[in-house]
Write a protein that holds these residues in place. Structure first.
Motif, PDB file in Angstrom:
ATOM      1  N   VAL B 107      50.882 -15.794  66.529  1.00  0.00           N
ATOM      2  CA  VAL B 107      49.385 -15.069  66.400  1.00  0.00           C
ATOM      3  C   VAL B 107      49.588 -13.752  65.862  1.00  0.00           C
ATOM      4  CG1 VAL B 107      47.281 -14.257  67.253  1.00  0.00           C
ATOM      5  CG2 VAL B 107      48.264 -16.400  68.114  1.00  0.00           C
ATOM      6  N   ALA B 108      49.267 -13.511  64.695  1.00  0.00           N
ATOM      7  CA  ALA B 108      49.452 -11.996  63.963  1.00  0.00           C
ATOM      8  C   ALA B 108      48.092 -11.430  64.457  1.00  0.00           C
ATOM      9  CB  ALA B 108      49.792 -12.116  62.458  1.00  0.00           C
ATOM     10  N   ASN B 109      48.003 -10.709  65.309  1.00  0.00           N
ATOM     11  CA  ASN B 109      46.965 -10.072  65.988  1.00  0.00           C
ATOM     12  C   ASN B 109      46.065  -9.374  65.098  1.00  0.00           C
ATOM     13  OD1 ASN B 109      48.849  -9.887  68.656  1.00  0.00           O
ATOM     14  ND2 ASN B 109      46.948 -11.007  68.876  1.00  0.00           N
ATOM     15  N   ARG B 110      44.746  -9.666  64.947  1.00  0.00           N
ATOM     16  CA  ARG B 110      43.953  -9.253  63.901  1.00  0.00           C
ATOM     17  C   ARG B 110      42.404  -8.908  64.804  1.00  0.00           C
ATOM     18  NH1 ARG B 110      41.647 -12.345  58.713  1.00  0.00           N
ATOM     19  NH2 ARG B 110      39.630 -11.781  58.832  1.00  0.00           N
ATOM     20  N   ALA B 111      41.746  -7.878  64.159  1.00  0.00           N
ATOM     21  CA  ALA B 111      40.194  -7.791  64.799  1.00  0.00           C
ATOM     22  C   ALA B 111      39.401  -8.824  64.109  1.00  0.00           C
ATOM     23  CB  ALA B 111      39.653  -6.334  64.265  1.00  0.00           C
TER      24      ALA B 111
END
Lengths: 98, 392
Positions: B107-111
């Motif tokens: 998971v490429a963390n994003r808002a």
């Protein structure tokens, strides 16, 4: 199924709650949410088996005298058998009634 | 076992790590900032470098559903997503963990929208913290590669059999080029061999998965799953220890930096930790009593390790990259508070929310958080949480 669903502990649950025994759903009491049950006046019964054909639960069997009867362990009380019966043998009654 | 370090984009290195693990099935839908990961995997499959089935799907919901099927059939399965994509997978996340399928997901963390943002933030990770997935947060590119390799071994371990998410901060990690040491193919194969699940779909051994459970048995099913989740930490530590012996890089659920004897501790997760370390270094030189605790393992939450790390501290400053809307500020801070609540001696927790939607927090920013936080701890905090750097 070795145990009924009431006796299963969390340790008895297979990995991922998988079911590994074919046909084990027969052990589940699917009739316990019924609010109405079928009652029978077999004096008018033709033994035609239409109720057997229409039962969506597949819970109707012929008894020893050849009359068709629902198994309350599985019967959900939908009333389709009573609706389809040509001679009005079957009457749906509230669970609490005798 | 030291290999050669070379500069490589972290997303590409991550995809290469999946290749080293010899994944059988990859189903993913490209979404920023995860795109480069699955793009490179698609290339590797197309060029015959990775013998895997690459399933193009029309949404993240379908991506994880396809993964569900392939993992149920016993294939080593990988997917990747970010932000809104993870939310679109949400209901399937529960199915994967409930069915105990060892899927690995990056998971490429994003808002999360709105307003639309593609930048780094932990809102997506926090929104899925109760879905029964193991969640590991990474700090740098090397750790991303190493944790992907460990994730397959952890997920497929017979004592675990749970899906694993490896979190890397969007852009801050996913799109940077870092010097990374790629492990040798042979070593990865011997470290994380394909470990088949004891229960997979097979015509000769029919099994029904994810079946209907009436109220009389659902609690037992969930408790069995929870028992599995609660008991995986020793296995995760065992896998990390084995990794350290083989590849020379040790990992722990909770890591401490200059914590010995420190009365005040700063708490971070993800790629901000390295910036925070520099701030801790600078403030230490200036005589401020401060250390850094960072969490790698978010689910299952390492209660003992966390309590041990903060047992002598008086103040704990927590930075969340997510707002628990209308709630206690940050989800991490509230979790830490609940982890400490029943202890007689516990540090005062000051909660900060910052770095939202890719907002950078520099070394100076962390210095300010620490100085302000210590002041707030002393004079008492009026607000439930402090928001970092907002323009009033």
């Amino acid at each position: 199924m070795a145990k009924s669903e009431n006796e299963l502990t969390w340790k008895d649950i297979e990995i991922g709650a998988a079911v590994i025994e074919p046909g084990s759903a027969a052990a589940y009491r699917t009739g316990d949410w019924r609010s109405q049950r079928p009652t029978y006046d077999f004096s008018r019964c033709l033994k035609c088996g239409i109720c057997f054909v229409f039962c969506p639960e597949g819970c109707i069997r012929q008894n020893q005298k050849g009359f068709f009867e629902a198994n309350p362990y599985y019967c959900k009380g939908c009333g389709i058998c009573a609706y389809e019966c040509p001679t009005r043998v079957i009457v749906m009654r509230e669970e609490e009634e005798k | 076992m030291k290999g050669k370090r070379h500069g490589i984009e972290v997303s590409i290195a991550l995809a290469d790590a999946v290749k080293l693990c010899d994944a059988d099935v990859i189903a993913a839908y490209p979404i920023t900032p995860q795109t480069h990961i699955v793009e490179h995997l698609a290339e590797l499959v197309a060029e015959g470098e990775l013998d895997a089935e690459y399933i193009p799907v029309e949404s993240e919901h379908s991506a994880l559903s396809a993964c569900l099927g392939s993992a149920a059939a016993g294939a080593r399965t990988f997917t990747a997503t970010a932000g809104q994509g993870l939310e679109l997978m949400h209901e399937v996340l529960y199915v994967a963990s409930g069915m105990r399928l060892p899927i690995v997901m990056a998971v490429a963390n994003r808002a999360l929208s709105a307003p639309l943002s593609v930048w780094g933030d932990h809102s997506d990770a926090m929104a899925v913290r109760d879905t029964g997935w193991i969640q590991i947060f990474t700090e740098n590119g090397q750790e991303v590669v190493d944790q992907i390799i460990c994730a397959f071994k952890i997920a497929e371990h017979h004592k675990v059999l749970l899906p694993v998410m490896v979190h890397l901060d969007g852009f801050n990690l996913s799109h940077v080029i870092e010097p990374i040491e790629m492990p040798d193919q042979q070593d990865v194969c011997s470290f994380a061999p394909h470990n088949r699940s004891p229960l997979t779909l097979h015509p000769n051994h029919p099994v029904a998965m994810g079946d209907f459970a009436p109220p009389v048995v659902f609690t037992e099913a969930k408790w069995a799953q929870e028992q599995a989740m609660l008991s995986v930490k020793p296995t995760i530590i065992e896998v990390w220890d084995e990794f350290a012996r083989k590849f020379g890089r040790p990992y722990k659920p909770v890591e401490c930096y200059k914590c010995d004897g420190a009365k005040n501790l700063l708490f971070t997760m993800g790629s901000f930790s390295e910036t925070a370390m520099t701030a801790v270094d600078k403030l230490r030189q200036a005589g401020v009593d401060i250390g850094l605790v960072r969490l790698r393992l978010w689910r299952p939450f390492p209660f003992e390790e966390f309590r041990a790390a903060v047992k002598d501290a008086e103040t704990l400053l927590v930075l969340d990259r997510c707002i628990s809307s209308g709630g206690p500020g940050g989800p991490v801070a509230s979790e830490l508070k609940s982890a400490l609540y029943n202890l007689d001696k516990k540090p005062k927790v000051v909660s900060f929310v910052g770095g939202l939607g890719g907002r950078d927090i520099t070394v100076a920013g962390f210095e300010k958080i620490i100085v302000d936080g210590l002041e707030l701890a002393e004079k008492g905090q009026e607000r439930i949480f402090e928001i970092v750097g907002v323009r009033e």
